[in-house]
Motif scaffolding. Structure first.
Motif, short mmCIF file in Angstrom:
data_model
loop_
_atom_site.label_atom_id
_atom_site.label_comp_id
_atom_site.label_asym_id
_atom_site.label_seq_id
_atom_site.Cartn_x
_atom_site.Cartn_y
_atom_site.Cartn_z
N TRP A 116 0.81 -1.32 0.11
CA TRP A 116 0.12 -0.01 0.13
C TRP A 116 0.86 1.26 0.09
O TRP A 116 0.57 2.15 -0.71
CB TRP A 116 -0.73 0.04 1.28
CG TRP A 116 -1.52 1.04 1.46
CD1 TRP A 116 -2.73 1.52 0.57
CD2 TRP A 116 -1.48 2.41 1.98
NE1 TRP A 116 -3.27 2.72 0.89
CE2 TRP A 116 -2.42 3.20 1.89
CE3 TRP A 116 -0.19 2.82 2.95
CZ2 TRP A 116 -2.47 4.14 2.35
CZ3 TRP A 116 -0.63 3.97 3.49
CH2 TRP A 116 -1.43 4.86 3.14
N THR A 125 1.00 3.96 -3.02
CA THR A 125 0.62 5.36 -2.70
C THR A 125 1.89 6.34 -3.21
O THR A 125 1.74 7.38 -3.65
CB THR A 125 0.29 5.55 -1.28
OG1 THR A 125 -0.70 4.62 -0.69
CG2 THR A 125 0.21 7.00 -0.90
N VAL A 141 1.51 9.40 -5.84
CA VAL A 141 1.88 10.79 -5.51
C VAL A 141 2.79 11.31 -6.53
O VAL A 141 2.83 12.34 -6.92
CB VAL A 141 2.34 10.87 -3.97
CG1 VAL A 141 2.98 12.27 -3.80
CG2 VAL A 141 1.11 10.56 -3.01
#
Length: 85
Positions: free
Chosen positions: A18, A22, A26
């Motif tokens: 995860w 992420t 970003v």
């Protein structure tokens, strides 16, 4: 991961996965927004699109491509990668 590391390893692996995804989202949306902002500035000779708003445009555009399914997204990705060469 559960078979190799047990339930604790499964949780740690899921958390790391995860975190990695992420970080990738970003990075892509941040840099994509910057590129979109620069392109709009180059075309219009004014700063109409900020990098933050460019990131929203980037996320909406490429997020909508994800609804086409894995095989079509793979083809689109290959075209974009060829554009880098």
């Amino acid at each position: 991961a559960k078979m190799a590391f047990g339930p604790g390893g499964e949780i740690i692996t899921a958390g790391l996965f995860w975190f990695l995804l992420t970080a990738i989202i970003v990075a892509y949306s941040g840099e994509g927004g910057q590129i979109i902002s620069e392109v709009f500035t180059e075309i219009t000779h004014s700063n109409l699109v900020s990098a933050g708003f460019g990131s929203v445009i980037f996320a909406l555009f490429f997020g909508s491509l994800a609804t086409y399914g894995t095989s079509k997204v793979d083809v689109i990705n290959r075209v974009f990668v060829l554009g880098l060469l």
